[in-house]
Design an enzyme around this catalytic site. Structure first.
Site, PDB file in Angstrom:
ATOM      1  N   HIS A 266     -15.439 -42.788  -8.536  1.00  0.00           N
ATOM      2  CA  HIS A 266     -14.383 -42.716  -9.565  1.00  0.00           C
ATOM      3  C   HIS A 266     -14.903 -43.375 -10.852  1.00  0.00           C
ATOM      4  CE1 HIS A 266     -10.479 -42.419 -11.314  1.00  0.00           C
ATOM      5  NE2 HIS A 266      -9.859 -43.393 -10.701  1.00  0.00           N
ATOM      6  N   HIS A 307     -16.113 -32.836  -9.623  1.00  0.00           N
ATOM      7  CA  HIS A 307     -14.791 -33.395  -9.885  1.00  0.00           C
ATOM      8  C   HIS A 307     -13.807 -32.785  -8.889  1.00  0.00           C
ATOM      9  CE1 HIS A 307     -11.145 -34.557 -12.045  1.00  0.00           C
ATOM     10  NE2 HIS A 307     -11.899 -35.419 -12.669  1.00  0.00           N
ATOM     11  N   ASP A 365     -17.969 -38.870 -17.058  1.00  0.00           N
ATOM     12  CA  ASP A 365     -18.856 -40.036 -16.920  1.00  0.00           C
ATOM     13  C   ASP A 365     -20.313 -39.730 -17.220  1.00  0.00           C
ATOM     14  OD1 ASP A 365     -16.644 -40.667 -14.387  1.00  0.00           O
ATOM     15  OD2 ASP A 365     -16.997 -42.076 -16.022  1.00  0.00           O
TER      16      ASP A 365
HETATM   17  C1  SDX Z   1     -13.764 -39.614 -12.369  1.00  0.00           C
HETATM   18  O1  SDX Z   1      -9.678 -37.652 -10.374  1.00  0.00           O
HETATM   19  C2  SDX Z   1      -9.973 -37.842 -11.629  1.00  0.00           C
HETATM   20  O2  SDX Z   1      -9.351 -37.306 -12.533  1.00  0.00           O
HETATM   21  C3  SDX Z   1     -11.117 -38.839 -11.887  1.00  0.00           C
HETATM   22  C4  SDX Z   1     -11.547 -38.960 -13.329  1.00  0.00           C
HETATM   23  C5  SDX Z   1     -10.497 -39.630 -14.189  1.00  0.00           C
HETATM   24  O3  SDX Z   1     -10.548 -39.459 -15.396  1.00  0.00           O
HETATM   25  O4  SDX Z   1      -9.683 -40.410 -13.612  1.00  0.00           O
HETATM   26  O5  SDX Z   1     -11.874 -37.692 -13.881  1.00  0.00           O
HETATM   27  C6  SDX Z   1     -12.790 -39.873 -13.446  1.00  0.00           C
HETATM   28  O6  SDX Z   1     -13.684 -40.252 -11.344  1.00  0.00           O
HETATM   29  C7  SDX Z   1     -14.765 -38.501 -12.547  1.00  0.00           C
HETATM   30  C8  SDX Z   1     -15.670 -38.308 -11.295  1.00  0.00           C
HETATM   31  C9  SDX Z   1     -16.785 -39.352 -11.368  1.00  0.00           C
HETATM   32  N1  SDX Z   1     -17.530 -39.359 -10.094  1.00  0.00           N
HETATM   33  C10 SDX Z   1     -18.824 -38.938 -10.041  1.00  0.00           C
HETATM   34  O7  SDX Z   1     -19.417 -38.404 -10.989  1.00  0.00           O
HETATM   35  C11 SDX Z   1     -19.482 -39.192  -8.707  1.00  0.00           C
HETATM   36  C12 SDX Z   1     -20.215 -37.911  -8.258  1.00  0.00           C
HETATM   37  N2  SDX Z   1     -19.171 -36.911  -7.928  1.00  0.00           N
HETATM   38  C13 SDX Z   1     -18.852 -36.745  -6.513  1.00  0.00           C
HETATM   39  O8  SDX Z   1     -18.799 -37.969  -5.805  1.00  0.00           O
HETATM   40  C14 SDX Z   1     -17.622 -35.830  -6.328  1.00  0.00           C
HETATM   41  O9  SDX Z   1     -17.826 -34.736  -7.114  1.00  0.00           O
HETATM   42  C15 SDX Z   1     -16.229 -36.364  -6.607  1.00  0.00           C
HETATM   43  C16 SDX Z   1     -15.954 -37.619  -5.884  1.00  0.00           C
HETATM   44  C17 SDX Z   1     -16.017 -36.574  -8.067  1.00  0.00           C
HETATM   45  C18 SDX Z   1     -15.257 -35.297  -6.121  1.00  0.00           C
HETATM   46  O10 SDX Z   1     -15.248 -35.376  -4.743  1.00  0.00           O
HETATM   47  P1  SDX Z   1     -14.601 -34.218  -3.878  1.00  0.00           P
HETATM   48  O11 SDX Z   1     -13.469 -33.571  -4.559  1.00  0.00           O
HETATM   49  O12 SDX Z   1     -14.359 -34.748  -2.514  1.00  0.00           O
HETATM   50  O13 SDX Z   1     -15.812 -33.182  -3.891  1.00  0.00           O
HETATM   51  P2  SDX Z   1     -15.671 -31.799  -3.252  1.00  0.00           P
HETATM   52  O14 SDX Z   1     -15.227 -31.922  -1.845  1.00  0.00           O
HETATM   53  O15 SDX Z   1     -14.865 -30.929  -4.156  1.00  0.00           O
HETATM   54  O16 SDX Z   1     -17.170 -31.262  -3.254  1.00  0.00           O
HETATM   55  C19 SDX Z   1     -17.355 -29.910  -2.971  1.00  0.00           C
HETATM   56  C20 SDX Z   1     -18.791 -29.790  -2.525  1.00  0.00           C
HETATM   57  C21 SDX Z   1     -19.128 -30.636  -1.309  1.00  0.00           C
HETATM   58  O17 SDX Z   1     -20.163 -29.945  -0.614  1.00  0.00           O
HETATM   59  P3  SDX Z   1     -19.700 -28.923   0.599  1.00  0.00           P
HETATM   60  O18 SDX Z   1     -19.121 -29.816   1.682  1.00  0.00           O
HETATM   61  O19 SDX Z   1     -18.683 -27.963   0.019  1.00  0.00           O
HETATM   62  O20 SDX Z   1     -20.997 -28.249   1.029  1.00  0.00           O
HETATM   63  O21 SDX Z   1     -19.669 -30.245  -3.561  1.00  0.00           O
HETATM   64  C22 SDX Z   1     -20.449 -31.324  -3.094  1.00  0.00           C
HETATM   65  C23 SDX Z   1     -19.741 -31.889  -1.886  1.00  0.00           C
HETATM   66  O22 SDX Z   1     -20.676 -32.473  -1.011  1.00  0.00           O
HETATM   67  N3  SDX Z   1     -20.521 -32.279  -4.196  1.00  0.00           N
HETATM   68  C24 SDX Z   1     -21.649 -32.771  -4.705  1.00  0.00           C
HETATM   69  C25 SDX Z   1     -21.257 -33.591  -5.772  1.00  0.00           C
HETATM   70  N4  SDX Z   1     -19.928 -33.575  -5.885  1.00  0.00           N
HETATM   71  C26 SDX Z   1     -19.471 -32.762  -4.895  1.00  0.00           C
HETATM   72  N5  SDX Z   1     -22.943 -32.592  -4.340  1.00  0.00           N
HETATM   73  C27 SDX Z   1     -23.863 -33.265  -5.080  1.00  0.00           C
HETATM   74  N6  SDX Z   1     -23.590 -34.059  -6.144  1.00  0.00           N
HETATM   75  C28 SDX Z   1     -22.287 -34.244  -6.505  1.00  0.00           C
HETATM   76  N7  SDX Z   1     -22.001 -35.025  -7.531  1.00  0.00           N
END
Ligand code: SDX
Length: 425
Positions: A266, A307, A365
């Protein structure tokens, strides 16, 4: 609330359950499942991917189209035409302020920028090298120990004073965290400066030397705060609402939001982006880290990408990137190796089939960390900056809930543990 209905047929029963469907102004309809409890059923939605926990008028996001509206105004227009305090007023009150309202709001916030002198000694309990977010969790929660005159959450005036105090004091506390960390004396706020100029003054000036604040850096700082101001029911905002639903005071609720924001998934992502870029070190290693990001057995994720809601570009990332280019050009850092590598990484990720198939785009971010680093803010303080920007959003959601009908938030579960068993012997 519309009169459309969903019908749920459950095996073993001839009846189908009627579940009301409600339509919002825009965005997905919601199915009211509250009657399921009476049927001995719960809905199941770990991570709340498909759950609307409340109705709200504050912020709307369309993840497929990369749309972000604050009280109906697109983030691109607010970033271009407004400023952080005006957006804070908009989030809190629902409308843009008149000229007089804005002047009054800016003056009011300016009159609350100092913290109680006793709070300064609170810092002395921390090690100098404590993580800034650990200190922020502590000192923001401690604010409730000083303001007994604005803790009656049923009193709208108390709620408004608490909102002003929190918005005004977060930059002061953030700068105090930084000064304590580097062993310099705290700087008092200056009310002749704008919100962002004042923050940079408290961060980088000392009692011995008060340099003028660069308008470009102050403008960039204001944009960073503005772009983080609110984001619907994200994890930290939902935490603030959850804490608020118990009747906890606003300072405790915001401290809970800060704690939730800390995680690298996050608000901790901006700090994690810089650490990741440093770990990659060189463009020649980008492919190695892309492979790690796609390897299910590897916990590594590409920080700053992906996201829960945006499955297309995060509109804030677009504005942040433009701001990033302006700041680095102003500072003569346009050839910054970190930025060049970030841009190369972004290009490779956007062309990668795995990332495209999953809608993984740069989020807010990805570029914010590069701007903050260029301004001279240490990496470990990045999430503190995020928390400062998010405070008006947190408070607006808290106030919207407390000012309306609400119940204590208490989710249920699917129990998969032991059935009743007796103690042996
Ligand atoms: C913020 O919610 C908000 O609005 C948050 C925010 C705000 O303003 O409050 O926007 C701020 O928190 C932005 C996000 C910052 N976090 C990061 O940049 C960390 C890296 N991102 C990931 O950890 C992830 O994308 C999340 C946590 C942001 C989202 O997690 P989800 O929703 O559980 O991800 P998902 O299930 O939709 O992912 C789908 C697929 C998965 O693979 P499969 O199981 O489908 O094969 O995409 C993959 C995930 O493994 N994946 C990634 C990835 N993010 C998702 N793979 C590699 N790198 C990534 N960053």
């Amino acid at each position: 609330m519309a009169d459309k209905k969903a019908y749920l047929k459950i095996d073993g029963s001839d009846e189908s359950l009627e579940l009301p469907i409600y339509e919002g102004t825009i965005g997905p309809d919601v199915i009211d499942v509250r009657s399921l409890t009476a049927q001995g059923k719960f809905t199941y939605d770990p991570g709340f991917v498909s759950t609307a926990a409340c109705d709200s008028k504050i912020t709307y996001i369309d993840g497929g189209k990369g749309v972000l509206l604050h009280r109906g105004y697109p983030i691109e227009q607010l970033a271009d035409k407004s400023d952080f305090l005006e957006v804070s007023f908009l989030l809190l009150h629902g409308e843009l302020p008149t000229k007089e309202e804005k002047e009054e709001f800016v003056k009011t916030i300016g009159s609350h920028t100092m913290v109680n002198e006793q709070l300064a000694s609170f810092f002395k309990g921390f090690r100098r090298d404590a993580h800034p977010m650990a200190v922020m969790c502590g000192v923001v929660g401690a604010l409730s120990a000083f303001y007994h005159d604005s803790l009656d959450i049923t009193n709208a005036k108390h709620r408004e004073i608490a909102a002003h105090r929190l918005i005004a004091k977060m930059p002061t506390l953030a700068a105090m965290v930084y000064k304590y960390n580097i062993g310099q004396p705290f700087m008092y706020p200056r009310n002749d400066l704008s919100y962002s100029e004042n923050f940079l003054h408290m961060m980088f000036n000392t009692p011995c030397e008060q340099k003028p604040i660069s308008p470009v850096l102050a403008n960039a700082m204001d944009k960073v705060f503005l772009l983080h101001a609110d984001h619907e029911q994200n994890a930290s905002t939902s935490t603030v609402r959850m804490a608020g639903s118990t009747g906890a005071n606003p300072f405790a609720c915001i401290a809970a939001g800060i704690a939730a924001l800390w995680g690298p998934a996050h608000g901790g992502a901006n700090e994690a982006v810089l650490k990741m870029l440093a770990e990659i070190g060189d463009e020649s290693r980008i492919d190695e880290f892309m492979a790690k990001a796609k390897d299910k057995s590897d916990p590594f994720r590409l920080m700053g990408f992906g996201h829960r809601v945006y499955k297309s570009y995060d509109p804030r990332a677009v504005v942040m990137k433009k701001c990033c280019d302006e700041v680095l050009l102003e500072l003569g850092l346009q050839d910054d190796p970190m930025l060049k590598m970030a841009m190369k990484l972004e290009k490779i990720a956007l062309e990668d089939e795995y990332f495209k198939a999953r809608g993984l785009y740069p989020n807010v971010d990805f570029y914010s960390g590069i701007i903050l680093k260029a301004i001279g803010i240490p990496t470990e303080l990045f999430t503190v900056i995020f928390a400062t920007g998010r405070t008006p959003g947190w408070i607006a959601h808290w106030n919207e809930m407390i000012g309306g009908d609400y119940r204590i938030a208490r989710p249920r579960q699917l129990y998969t543990g032991h059935a009743k068993r007796d103690y042996p012997g």
